[in-house]
Design an enzyme around this catalytic site. Structure first.
Site, PDB file in Angstrom:
ATOM      1  CG  HIS A   1      -2.074  -0.886   1.171  1.00 23.78           C
ATOM      2  ND1 HIS A   1      -2.791  -1.287   2.274  1.00 23.78           N
ATOM      3  CD2 HIS A   1      -2.683  -1.485   0.115  1.00 23.78           C
ATOM      4  CE1 HIS A   1      -3.787  -2.070   1.907  1.00 23.78           C
ATOM      5  NE2 HIS A   1      -3.738  -2.211   0.590  1.00 23.78           N
TER       6      HIS A   1
ATOM      7  CE1 TYR B   1      -6.911   0.552   4.726  1.00 24.54           C
ATOM      8  CE2 TYR B   1      -5.746   2.604   4.246  1.00 24.54           C
ATOM      9  CZ  TYR B   1      -5.743   1.231   4.383  1.00 24.54           C
ATOM     10  OH  TYR B   1      -4.598   0.521   4.168  1.00 24.54           O
TER      11      TYR B   1
ATOM     12  CG  PHE C   1       7.780 -11.310  -8.842  1.00 28.96           C
ATOM     13  CD1 PHE C   1       8.265 -10.351  -7.965  1.00 28.96           C
ATOM     14  CD2 PHE C   1       8.670 -12.144  -9.464  1.00 28.96           C
ATOM     15  CE1 PHE C   1       9.617 -10.225  -7.734  1.00 28.96           C
ATOM     16  CE2 PHE C   1      10.031 -12.027  -9.238  1.00 28.96           C
ATOM     17  CZ  PHE C   1      10.506 -11.066  -8.365  1.00 28.96           C
ATOM     18  N   GLY C   2       3.375 -10.376  -7.555  1.00 29.54           N
ATOM     19  CA  GLY C   2       1.921 -10.297  -7.681  1.00 29.54           C
ATOM     20  C   GLY C   2       1.315 -10.359  -6.295  1.00 29.54           C
TER      21      GLY C   2
ATOM     22  N   GLY D   1      12.810 -14.250 -10.856  1.00 34.71           N
ATOM     23  CA  GLY D   1      12.938 -14.270  -9.388  1.00 34.71           C
ATOM     24  C   GLY D   1      14.376 -14.065  -8.949  1.00 34.71           C
ATOM     25  CB  ILE D   2      17.569 -14.135 -10.855  1.00 34.86           C
ATOM     26  CG1 ILE D   2      19.045 -14.285 -10.477  1.00 34.86           C
ATOM     27  CG2 ILE D   2      17.395 -13.088 -11.933  1.00 34.86           C
ATOM     28  CD1 ILE D   2      19.908 -14.846 -11.596  1.00 34.86           C
TER      29      ILE D   2
ATOM     30  CE1 TYR E   1       8.720  -5.080 -13.765  1.00 39.77           C
ATOM     31  CE2 TYR E   1       8.227  -2.749 -13.568  1.00 39.77           C
ATOM     32  CZ  TYR E   1       8.046  -3.964 -14.206  1.00 39.77           C
ATOM     33  OH  TYR E   1       7.198  -4.061 -15.282  1.00 39.77           O
TER      34      TYR E   1
ATOM     35  CD  GLU F   1      -1.396   1.118   4.632  1.00 35.99           C
ATOM     36  OE1 GLU F   1      -2.134   2.077   4.323  1.00 35.99           O
ATOM     37  OE2 GLU F   1      -1.740  -0.069   4.481  1.00 35.99           O
TER      38      GLU F   1
HETATM   39  C1  HEM Z   1      -3.111  -4.698  -2.342  1.00 35.58           C
HETATM   40  C2  HEM Z   1      -5.887  -5.876   1.455  1.00 35.58           C
HETATM   41  C3  HEM Z   1      -7.381  -1.283   1.745  1.00 35.58           C
HETATM   42  C4  HEM Z   1      -5.369  -0.433  -2.572  1.00 35.58           C
HETATM   43  C5  HEM Z   1      -3.722  -5.395  -1.321  1.00 35.58           C
HETATM   44  C6  HEM Z   1      -3.501  -6.795  -1.049  1.00 35.58           C
HETATM   45  C7  HEM Z   1      -4.271  -7.128  -0.002  1.00 35.58           C
HETATM   46  C8  HEM Z   1      -5.001  -5.939   0.408  1.00 35.58           C
HETATM   47  C9  HEM Z   1      -4.380  -8.492   0.652  1.00 35.58           C
HETATM   48  C10 HEM Z   1      -2.542  -7.720  -1.819  1.00 35.58           C
HETATM   49  C11 HEM Z   1      -1.176  -7.473  -1.252  1.00 35.58           C
HETATM   50  C12 HEM Z   1      -0.044  -7.943  -2.117  1.00 35.58           C
HETATM   51  O1  HEM Z   1      -0.006  -7.553  -3.281  1.00 35.58           O
HETATM   52  O2  HEM Z   1       0.791  -8.676  -1.619  1.00 35.58           O
HETATM   53  C13 HEM Z   1      -6.511  -4.727   1.882  1.00 35.58           C
HETATM   54  C14 HEM Z   1      -7.351  -4.624   3.063  1.00 35.58           C
HETATM   55  C15 HEM Z   1      -7.772  -3.332   3.149  1.00 35.58           C
HETATM   56  C16 HEM Z   1      -7.191  -2.619   2.011  1.00 35.58           C
HETATM   57  C17 HEM Z   1      -7.688  -5.792   3.996  1.00 35.58           C
HETATM   58  C18 HEM Z   1      -8.669  -2.685   4.166  1.00 35.58           C
HETATM   59  C19 HEM Z   1      -8.641  -2.929   5.457  1.00 35.58           C
HETATM   60  C20 HEM Z   1      -6.969  -0.650   0.587  1.00 35.58           C
HETATM   61  C21 HEM Z   1      -7.283   0.714   0.235  1.00 35.58           C
HETATM   62  C22 HEM Z   1      -6.736   0.943  -0.997  1.00 35.58           C
HETATM   63  C23 HEM Z   1      -6.063  -0.269  -1.403  1.00 35.58           C
HETATM   64  C24 HEM Z   1      -8.071   1.679   1.124  1.00 35.58           C
HETATM   65  C25 HEM Z   1      -6.798   2.216  -1.811  1.00 35.58           C
HETATM   66  C26 HEM Z   1      -7.770   2.493  -2.577  1.00 35.58           C
HETATM   67  C27 HEM Z   1      -4.588  -1.527  -2.871  1.00 35.58           C
HETATM   68  C28 HEM Z   1      -3.783  -1.632  -4.071  1.00 35.58           C
HETATM   69  C29 HEM Z   1      -3.127  -2.853  -4.003  1.00 35.58           C
HETATM   70  C30 HEM Z   1      -3.546  -3.474  -2.765  1.00 35.58           C
HETATM   71  C31 HEM Z   1      -3.709  -0.603  -5.191  1.00 35.58           C
HETATM   72  C32 HEM Z   1      -2.186  -3.463  -5.029  1.00 35.58           C
HETATM   73  C33 HEM Z   1      -3.019  -4.354  -5.841  1.00 35.58           C
HETATM   74  C34 HEM Z   1      -2.682  -4.415  -7.270  1.00 35.58           C
HETATM   75  O3  HEM Z   1      -2.482  -3.367  -7.859  1.00 35.58           O
HETATM   76  O4  HEM Z   1      -2.699  -5.532  -7.766  1.00 35.58           O
HETATM   77  N1  HEM Z   1      -4.637  -4.901  -0.422  1.00 35.58           N
HETATM   78  N2  HEM Z   1      -6.437  -3.498   1.272  1.00 35.58           N
HETATM   79  N3  HEM Z   1      -6.231  -1.213  -0.426  1.00 35.58           N
HETATM   80  N4  HEM Z   1      -4.422  -2.644  -2.113  1.00 35.58           N
HETATM   81 FE1  HEM Z   1      -5.374  -3.030  -0.410  1.00 35.58          FE
END
Ligand code: HEM
Length: 404
Positions: free
Chosen positions: A85, A95, A395-396, A275-276, A206, A137
């Site tokens: 995040h 949020y 990754f991802g 992954g390297i 990256y 955060e």
């Molecule tokens: C990624 C959970 C709130 C934006 C993620 C991931 C999880 C998660 C599990 C995947 C993490 C990873 O890539 O390893 C949550 C939970 C939230 C929350 C439980 C609330 C309590 C938010 C908020 C935003 C946000 C408020 C903003 C709008 C993102 C973005 C990603 C992400 C942009 C990367 C995903 C991508 O681009 O593929 N979040 N999140 N999240 N979250 Fe959240």
């Protein structure tokens, strides 16, 4: 503080949410982006298309509900997500928006099962969970701020180097001339691009592929997909259109898949394909700071055409008196056989690891495609390596390895 009754309701309804979790989170994202399309400037559209983000969010919501009265159990997972995040510039004001659409999704998908009492309990629980993320955060933003690097900053490509037929490195320096901050080997940056013809900004993470302490940051990008489809949009653009002198935007290094430098025990760095990249950062750091450390570098690639850093690995290993390396090729070319560019043939499996791994108490770092990591981690565990000594990164979006 949540009341006993709220905790009871959330815990007892968690399994229902788990069962329909992906349905709920898919609906959530659809309605969220319809109402707030500007959020598509933050989210990775490829992860959305593959459903990986939906699964990651559903898994996390389920875990948070299950441990709602002892959220400290989830802190390591929360920290990992918070890194992501922070690297995407997710802010506390986002949020309530996410909360609103998550609750709406629970209500609309579950229908009658989502009674006002259930919705009230989940609303309260969301606020508690969101606050845990916001607090962590916030600390991360303050840390990035000490390096005067909050949000995205422009970087210029100083050098572009082809490492293999698929992987190209970009050496980056801040356009405003500011120093590159220290980072931990294994961390990543988010790259943000404006691509002509694309309605929204594109973001990708990256790993940094060189040791910290240089006057540049280096990322090494694999060209994904044969055609620049959704999956390979950013990597193909970087390969084909971003050249020396061009600018891209980055956020400060993030991520907790990092080399523990206080640990002096033998180190195994095991990677597959691209992954390297974090492994290069770790290996080069050890060669500068822990020269006595015993290191085994194991890398799986199809063959020498796609293997990056062959020469750089050899040079780095030569700096370490207690290091050895194994190149494992799945499909060596005739010239690989002639020039002996590899040590072992096939996949990195239990049998190979049984011969290579001489110290089960060592620290193991694993990075690569999901099936590769599943095989390697299973093999290490079968060999008797303790789970807490195995560190890994996908990754991802993080997903449960065993269930994916
Ligand atoms: C990624 C959970 C709130 C934006 C993620 C991931 C999880 C998660 C599990 C995947 C993490 C990873 O890539 O390893 C949550 C939970 C939230 C929350 C439980 C609330 C309590 C938010 C908020 C935003 C946000 C408020 C903003 C709008 C993102 C973005 C990603 C992400 C942009 C990367 C995903 C991508 O681009 O593929 N979040 N999140 N999240 N979250 Fe959240």
């Amino acid at each position: 503080m949540l009341s006993e009754n709220t905790i009871k309701i959330v815990k007892s309804t968690a399994p229902v949410l788990a069962e329909r979790g992906v349905e709920i989170t898919s609906y959530f994202y659809k309605t969220l982006f319809e109402a707030h399309p500007q959020l598509l400037n933050i989210f990775n559209h490829a992860n959305q298309k593959q459903g990986r983000q939906q699964t990651a969010l559903a898994n996390t919501v389920y875990a948070a509900a299950t441990y709602i009265d002892q959220l400290e159990v989830l802190l390591p997972a929360v920290k990992q997500i918070a890194h992501k995040h922070r690297s995407l510039n997710v802010k506390k004001e986002h949020y309530p928006i996410v909360g609103e659409f998550l609750l709406k999704a629970i209500k609309d998908v579950l229908g009658d099962a989502a009674t006002p009492e259930v919705l009230q309990a989940w609303g309260e629980a969301y606020q508690v969970i969101a606050q845990v993320f916001i607090d962590i955060e916030n600390e991360m933003y303050e840390e990035a701020n000490t390096h005067k690097w909050e949000g995205f900053k422009a970087f210029k490509v100083m050098k572009k180097v082809k490492e293999s037929s698929l992987i190209t490195s970009f050496y980056l320096q801040a356009t405003d001339g500011s120093d590159v901050p220290a980072f931990q080997p294994g961390q990543y940056v988010t790259v943000r691009l404006t691509v002509s013809g694309e309605e929204y900004l594109l973001n990708r993470q990256y790993s940094l592929s060189d040791a910290p302490g240089k006057d540049y940051l280096r990322i090494s990008v694999k060209r994904e997909g044969a055609e620049p489809s959704t999956l390979g949009k950013v990597s193909n653009y970087l390969h084909d259109h971003v050249n020396e002198g061009d600018e891209i935007e980055l956020t400060a290094p993030a991520g907790d898949f990092v080399l523990d430098e206080s640990n002096k025990s033998p180190l195994y760095l095991i990677s597959g394909g691209v992954g390297i990249t974090p492994m290069m950062s770790m290996l080069k750091r050890v060669a500068e700071q822990q020269t006595d450390r015993a290191v085994t570098f194991i890398h799986a690639a199809k063959n020498s055409e796609v293997q990056a850093f062959h020469q750089e690995i050899t040079e780095t290993i030569n700096l370490l008196p207690n290091a050895r390396t194994y190149n494992v090729y799945e499909n060596p070319t005739a010239s690989d056989r002639e020039n002996k560019t590899f040590d072992l043939e096939g996949y990195i499996d239990y049998q190979k690891l049984q011969e290579i791994v001489t110290d089960k108490e060592a620290a193991f770092y694993v990075c690569g495609p999901v099936p590769f990591m599943r095989n390697v981690i299973d093999a290490l565990e079968t060999l008797g390596v303790k789970t807490e000594n195995i560190h890994f990164e996908f990754f991802g979006p993080s997903i449960n390895l065993k269930e994916y």
